[in-house]
Motif scaffolding. Structure first.
Motif, PDB file in Angstrom:
ATOM      1  N   PRO A 147      13.783   5.466  10.800  1.00 28.16           N
ATOM      2  CA  PRO A 147      12.413   4.952  10.862  1.00 28.16           C
ATOM      3  C   PRO A 147      11.476   5.681   9.908  1.00 28.16           C
ATOM      4  O   PRO A 147      11.792   6.773   9.410  1.00 28.16           O
ATOM      5  N   PRO A 148      10.302   5.108   9.646  1.00 32.78           N
ATOM      6  CA  PRO A 148       9.342   5.694   8.710  1.00 32.78           C
ATOM      7  C   PRO A 148       8.884   7.104   9.063  1.00 32.78           C
ATOM      8  O   PRO A 148       8.500   7.859   8.175  1.00 32.78           O
ATOM      9  N   ARG A 149       8.959   7.475  10.319  1.00 30.50           N
ATOM     10  CA  ARG A 149       8.436   8.792  10.708  1.00 30.50           C
ATOM     11  C   ARG A 149       9.281   9.948  10.158  1.00 30.50           C
ATOM     12  O   ARG A 149       8.802  11.086  10.085  1.00 30.50           O
ATOM     13  N   VAL A 150      10.519   9.676   9.754  1.00 37.66           N
ATOM     14  CA  VAL A 150      11.370  10.759   9.238  1.00 37.66           C
ATOM     15  C   VAL A 150      11.695  10.617   7.753  1.00 37.66           C
ATOM     16  O   VAL A 150      12.291  11.508   7.161  1.00 37.66           O
ATOM     17  N   THR A 151      11.310   9.499   7.149  1.00 38.19           N
ATOM     18  CA  THR A 151      11.709   9.216   5.772  1.00 38.19           C
ATOM     19  C   THR A 151      10.656   9.689   4.780  1.00 38.19           C
ATOM     20  O   THR A 151       9.457   9.478   4.965  1.00 38.19           O
ATOM     21  N   SER A 152      11.105  10.309   3.705  1.00 32.75           N
ATOM     22  CA  SER A 152      10.231  10.819   2.656  1.00 32.75           C
ATOM     23  C   SER A 152       9.515   9.687   1.935  1.00 32.75           C
ATOM     24  O   SER A 152      10.136   8.700   1.535  1.00 32.75           O
ATOM     25  N   LEU A 153       8.209   9.839   1.755  1.00 35.50           N
ATOM     26  CA  LEU A 153       7.460   8.860   0.966  1.00 35.50           C
ATOM     27  C   LEU A 153       7.783   9.000  -0.512  1.00 35.50           C
ATOM     28  O   LEU A 153       8.144   8.026  -1.181  1.00 35.50           O
ATOM     29  N   ARG A 154       7.670  10.212  -1.036  1.00 36.31           N
ATOM     30  CA  ARG A 154       7.835  10.423  -2.479  1.00 36.31           C
ATOM     31  C   ARG A 154       9.197   9.984  -2.977  1.00 36.31           C
ATOM     32  O   ARG A 154       9.333   9.508  -4.103  1.00 36.31           O
ATOM     33  N   ASN A 155      10.198  10.136  -2.153  1.00 39.38           N
ATOM     34  CA  ASN A 155      11.561   9.921  -2.615  1.00 39.38           C
ATOM     35  C   ASN A 155      12.170   8.607  -2.142  1.00 39.38           C
ATOM     36  O   ASN A 155      13.368   8.376  -2.338  1.00 39.38           O
ATOM     37  N   SER A 156      11.353   7.742  -1.533  1.00 34.02           N
ATOM     38  CA  SER A 156      11.887   6.449  -1.111  1.00 34.02           C
ATOM     39  C   SER A 156      10.985   5.280  -1.473  1.00 34.02           C
ATOM     40  O   SER A 156      11.432   4.127  -1.431  1.00 34.02           O
ATOM     41  N   GLN A 157       9.734   5.547  -1.825  1.00 34.06           N
ATOM     42  CA  GLN A 157       8.808   4.454  -2.108  1.00 34.06           C
ATOM     43  C   GLN A 157       8.153   4.638  -3.469  1.00 34.06           C
ATOM     44  O   GLN A 157       7.468   5.637  -3.670  1.00 34.06           O
ATOM     45  N   PRO A 158       8.337   3.703  -4.379  1.00 33.67           N
ATOM     46  CA  PRO A 158       9.275   2.570  -4.293  1.00 33.67           C
ATOM     47  C   PRO A 158      10.717   3.016  -4.521  1.00 33.67           C
ATOM     48  O   PRO A 158      10.959   4.066  -5.097  1.00 33.67           O
ATOM     49  N   LEU A 159      11.653   2.202  -4.078  1.00 37.26           N
ATOM     50  CA  LEU A 159      13.064   2.533  -4.223  1.00 37.26           C
ATOM     51  C   LEU A 159      13.486   2.477  -5.688  1.00 37.26           C
ATOM     52  O   LEU A 159      13.217   1.499  -6.388  1.00 37.26           O
TER      53      LEU A 159
ATOM     54  N   PHE B  39       0.831  -1.200   0.000  1.00 36.21           N
ATOM     55  CA  PHE B  39       0.000   0.000   0.000  1.00 36.21           C
ATOM     56  C   PHE B  39       0.869   1.256   0.000  1.00 36.21           C
ATOM     57  O   PHE B  39       0.607   2.213  -0.750  1.00 36.21           O
ATOM     58  N   VAL B  40       1.901   1.266   0.830  1.00 33.74           N
ATOM     59  CA  VAL B  40       2.786   2.431   0.932  1.00 33.74           C
ATOM     60  C   VAL B  40       3.522   2.656  -0.395  1.00 33.74           C
ATOM     61  O   VAL B  40       3.652   3.804  -0.851  1.00 33.74           O
ATOM     62  N   GLU B  41       3.992   1.593  -1.021  1.00 32.24           N
ATOM     63  CA  GLU B  41       4.661   1.740  -2.315  1.00 32.24           C
ATOM     64  C   GLU B  41       3.713   2.320  -3.357  1.00 32.24           C
ATOM     65  O   GLU B  41       4.083   3.218  -4.127  1.00 32.24           O
ATOM     66  N   ASP B  42       2.489   1.810  -3.396  1.00 35.20           N
ATOM     67  CA  ASP B  42       1.506   2.318  -4.363  1.00 35.20           C
ATOM     68  C   ASP B  42       1.191   3.782  -4.097  1.00 35.20           C
ATOM     69  O   ASP B  42       1.054   4.584  -5.036  1.00 35.20           O
ATOM     70  N   LEU B  43       1.077   4.140  -2.822  1.00 35.34           N
ATOM     71  CA  LEU B  43       0.791   5.531  -2.479  1.00 35.34           C
ATOM     72  C   LEU B  43       1.966   6.427  -2.854  1.00 35.34           C
ATOM     73  O   LEU B  43       1.775   7.561  -3.327  1.00 35.34           O
TER      74      LEU B  43
ATOM     75  N   ASN C 130       2.410  14.629  -8.417  1.00 36.04           N
ATOM     76  CA  ASN C 130       3.176  15.754  -7.884  1.00 36.04           C
ATOM     77  C   ASN C 130       2.532  16.330  -6.626  1.00 36.04           C
ATOM     78  O   ASN C 130       2.410  17.542  -6.454  1.00 36.04           O
ATOM     79  N   LEU C 131       2.138  15.443  -5.717  1.00 32.93           N
ATOM     80  CA  LEU C 131       1.525  15.861  -4.460  1.00 32.93           C
ATOM     81  C   LEU C 131       2.603  16.239  -3.447  1.00 32.93           C
ATOM     82  O   LEU C 131       3.745  15.776  -3.526  1.00 32.93           O
ATOM     83  N   ASP C 132       2.244  17.085  -2.494  1.00 35.19           N
ATOM     84  CA  ASP C 132       3.185  17.456  -1.440  1.00 35.19           C
ATOM     85  C   ASP C 132       3.615  16.218  -0.665  1.00 35.19           C
ATOM     86  O   ASP C 132       2.806  15.332  -0.366  1.00 35.19           O
ATOM     87  N   ASP C 133       4.890  16.182  -0.340  1.00 32.54           N
ATOM     88  CA  ASP C 133       5.473  15.008   0.299  1.00 32.54           C
ATOM     89  C   ASP C 133       4.892  14.760   1.685  1.00 32.54           C
ATOM     90  O   ASP C 133       4.457  15.687   2.387  1.00 32.54           O
ATOM     91  N   ILE C 134       4.882  13.489   2.084  1.00 31.70           N
ATOM     92  CA  ILE C 134       4.539  13.081   3.444  1.00 31.70           C
ATOM     93  C   ILE C 134       5.572  12.048   3.883  1.00 31.70           C
ATOM     94  O   ILE C 134       6.369  11.565   3.082  1.00 31.70           O
ATOM     95  N   SER C 135       5.560  11.691   5.143  1.00 30.57           N
ATOM     96  CA  SER C 135       6.470  10.661   5.625  1.00 30.57           C
ATOM     97  C   SER C 135       5.889   9.281   5.341  1.00 30.57           C
ATOM     98  O   SER C 135       4.690   9.115   5.084  1.00 30.57           O
ATOM     99  N   VAL C 136       6.744   8.279   5.402  1.00 31.47           N
ATOM    100  CA  VAL C 136       6.269   6.904   5.260  1.00 31.47           C
ATOM    101  C   VAL C 136       5.282   6.571   6.368  1.00 31.47           C
ATOM    102  O   VAL C 136       4.284   5.877   6.138  1.00 31.47           O
TER     103      VAL C 136
END
Length: 491
Positions: A195-207, A146-150, A158-164
C-alpha cells in the motif's frame, strides 16, 4: 570446418562427462564463476559472462526448473502463470528485453486493457452504475496525477523521501471509502503489491518502467509458459521446451553455505558438493537474503545486512478459479473488474480469461501484502468459501460453485519468501548501491538490484547483465572493489 566442429563437440562432451562424473557427494568442483539461481538474473549473468569470454561457470538452481519466480502450473487442463504474467513497459524510448525475447520465440500475448476498469466496479450490493462512481474515479485520477508530479519534484530537487500516502495528504484527500480504496489499490497495490503508506514516493512515482520503456503492457497466456522467452537468453545452455542440456546448469541443487574472501568463493550445497570459483553471483530474492537459508562465512558485514533488511519483499497472489459456466460480463472492456470492500485489499482485483481461453470459464482474483500472507495459511477450501461469498455479492446468490481453485504460496516457499521487491519509504540510492555492492568476490544480483526497474522481469535481466560486467572487470582487469561510498553532504 566439419573437422573443427567435431573437435569442438568432442571437447564439450569430454568436459560435460567429466563435470557430471565429478558431481558426487564430497567432491570439489573448481570453475571461474559460480552463479546461484537460474532465474532471469542468473541466466542474464551467464549470457554476459559467455559473451565476455568466461564460459567456465556453473549455475546452481535450488528448484527443478529455470525461471525462478517465472513459472506456470497445470490448472483444469490448461497452464496458468503463478508468477510473472505481464510484459510491462513497451513502446517507449528504450527497448524492453522481455518484449524482444517474447517476440523472438513468438510468445502468445494480448493487450492488457486497463483503461475501462473504472466502469467495472462492484461492491456488496452488486454492480455500481458508472454515474455513481464517476466522481470518485475522476478525483482518483487527479490524485494520481498530483502524486506523480510531486514525485518528479522530489527527485528533481533532491528532497528527502516521503511515502506515497504522505504525498496524498499534500493533495488534501486520502482515499477512505470502499470505492476510493479499491481504486487506490488498483493504482498502487496492484503494481507494487504494497500500500501507499510503505512505498517510496521518490523511487516509485512516476514509474521508470512506464517513463522509459513505455506505457503499454501485454498479458501472456502462451501454453508453453512465460519462461519460454528465457530460452534465447539462455542459449548457451541449449534450452528447448523447458529442458536444458548443458551440464553447467545444476537443477535441484540448493546452496546451504557461502564462504567468501577477496581471493574467491566456495559454495556448499545440500548434496554435499563444494564449488570453488574466482567469483560468485548470488541472485536469490531479497526475501531469501533476509532469512537464514544460506549461511555466510564470514557473516555478512553490518553495512550489507542493513541494506538487505531495509528493503521489502512483497507478496502478490493470483487465485485461479474455474466454473461450470460463465456469469461475469464478457466482451471488450470487461477483462478487469474491481470489488470494493470496506476492508482494503479484500479480493479487490479480478480478471476473466475469456479472451485467452474461450469457453473455459476461468477467472482469477489477485490479493497482495497481508491478505496474501493470511490466505497462504488457509487451506484451499476456506479460501474458496471466502471467494464465493464475494462473487455472490458481486453477481448474485445463484451463481454456481467453482469446480477448481489454484494459487501459489510464495511467502511460505523457502526458496522465494515472496514475489518481488518493493522500494520502501526512506531508503536512498546510497542504500541501493550498498545492496548491489559485492563482499569480497561475492556479487549480488536480481530484480531487487535494479535501481530503476526493481520488481520486474526486465529489471532482473538488466541487473544480471550489469553484475556480470562487474565480474568481468574484476577477473579481466583485477578491478574488484566496487563498494559505493556515501556522497558527502552539501551545504
Amino acid at each position: 570446418m566439419a573437422d573443427g566442429f567435431v573437435a569442438c563437440m568432442f571437447v564439450f562432451l569430454v568436459l560435460a562427462s567429466t563435470f557430471l562424473r565429478r558431481a558426487a557427494a564430497g567432491d570439489v568442483i573448481t570453475v571461474d564463476v559460480i552463479i546461484i539461481g537460474a532465474g532471469a538474473a542468473g541466466l542474464s549473468a551467464g549470457k554476459t559472462l559467455s559473451e565476455g569470454g568466461i564460459t567456465d561457470f556453473v549455475i546452481l538452481e535450488a528448484t527443478e526448473r529455470i525461471g525462478g519466480r517465472i513459472r506456470n502450473a497445470e490448472f483444469a487442463r490448461l497452464k496458468v502463470e503463478l508468477g510473472a504474467n505481464w510484459i510491462e513497459g513497451v513502446n517507449g524510448e528504450k527497448e524492453n528485453p522481455v518484449y524482444t525475447l517474447a517476440n523472438e520465440v513468438n510468445l502468445k500475448y494480448s493487450d492488457a486493457l486497463y483503461d475501462n476498469v473504472s466502469q467495472n466496479i462492484y461492491d456488496h450490493t452488486g454492480y455500481l452504475a458508472p454515474e455513481l462512481v464517476t466522481p470518485v474515479v475522476e478525483r482518483a485520477e487527479h490524485l494520481f496525477d498530483f502524486v506523480e508530479d510531486l514525485g518528479t519534484k522530489f527527485t528533481n530537487e533532491n528532497l528527502d523521501d516521503i511515502s506515497v500516502l504522505t504525498a496524498q495528504r499534500f493533495f488534501g484527500h486520502v482515499p477512505s471509502t470502499a470505492v476510493e480504496m479499491v481504486i487506490d489499490s488498483w493504482n498502487y497495490d496492484f503494481v507494487s503489491a504494497e500500500p501507499p503508506r510503505v512505498t517510496s514516493l521518490r523511487n516509485s512515482q512516476p514509474l521508470a518502467t512506464d517513463t522509459f520503456l513505455g506505457p503499454d503492457s501485454y498479458f501472456v497466456s502462451d501454453q508453453r509458459g512465460y519462461a519460454t522467452l528465457l530460452e534465447p537468453l539462455a542459449y548457451y545452455l541449449n534450452c528447448k521446451g523447458g529442458m536444458c542440456s548443458d551440464p553447467r546448469l545444476r537443477l535441484n541443487t540448493a546452496v546451504t553455505k557461502i564462504e567468501y574472501s577477496t581471493g574467491g568463493v566456495t559454495v556448499h550445497t545440500e548434496d554435499e558438493i563444494r564449488y570453488r570459483g574466482k567469483a560468485a553471483v548470488l541472485t536469490v530474492s531479497i526475501g531469501v537474503l533476509q532469512t537464514d537459508l544460506i549461511h555466510f562465512s564470514p557473516a555478512l558485514p553490518f553495512w550489507k545486512l542493513s541494506a538487505i533488511y531495509q528493503f521489502n519483499m512483497a507478496v502478490y497472489t493470483k487465485i485461479f478459479l474455474k466454473f461450470p459456466k460463465r456469469f461475469w460480463p464478457t466482451g471488450p472492456g470487461t477483462e478487469y473488474l474491481l470489488y470494493a470492500d470496506v476492508k482494503r485489499g479484500y479480493y479487490p482485483f479480478w480478471q476473466h480469461l475469456d479472451n485467452e481461453f474461450p469457453g473455459e470459464n476461468i477467472i482469477f482474483t489477485t490479493v497482495t501484502d497481508d491478505e496474501s500472507r493470511r490466505i497462504e495459511q488457509m487451506p484451499d477450501e476456506e479460501t474458496l468459501a471466502e471467494v464465493m461469498v464475494v462473487l455472490r455479492k458481486m453477481f448474485g446468490p445463484d451463481i454456481p460453485n467453482a469446480s477448481h481453485i489454484l494459487y501459489p504460496r510464495w511467502w511460505q516457499d523457502k526458496y522465494f519468501r515472496g514475489t518481488f521487491s518493493n522500494w520502501p519509504i526512506g531508503v536512498s540510492s546510497y542504500e541501493y548501491k550498498q545492496l548491489q555492492a559485492p563482499v569480497g568476490r561475492l556479487y549480488f544480483s536480481g530484480e531487487h538490484c535494479s535501481e530503476q526497474y526493481n520488481g520486474y522481469v526486465h529489471g532482473a535481466i538488466f541487473a544480471g547483465s550489469e553484475t556480470a560486467h562487474a565480474v568481468l572487470k574484476c577477473l579481466h582487469e583485477d578491478k574488484c572493489d566496487t563498494l559505493y561510498s556515501r556522497p558527502k553532504a552539501t551545504t
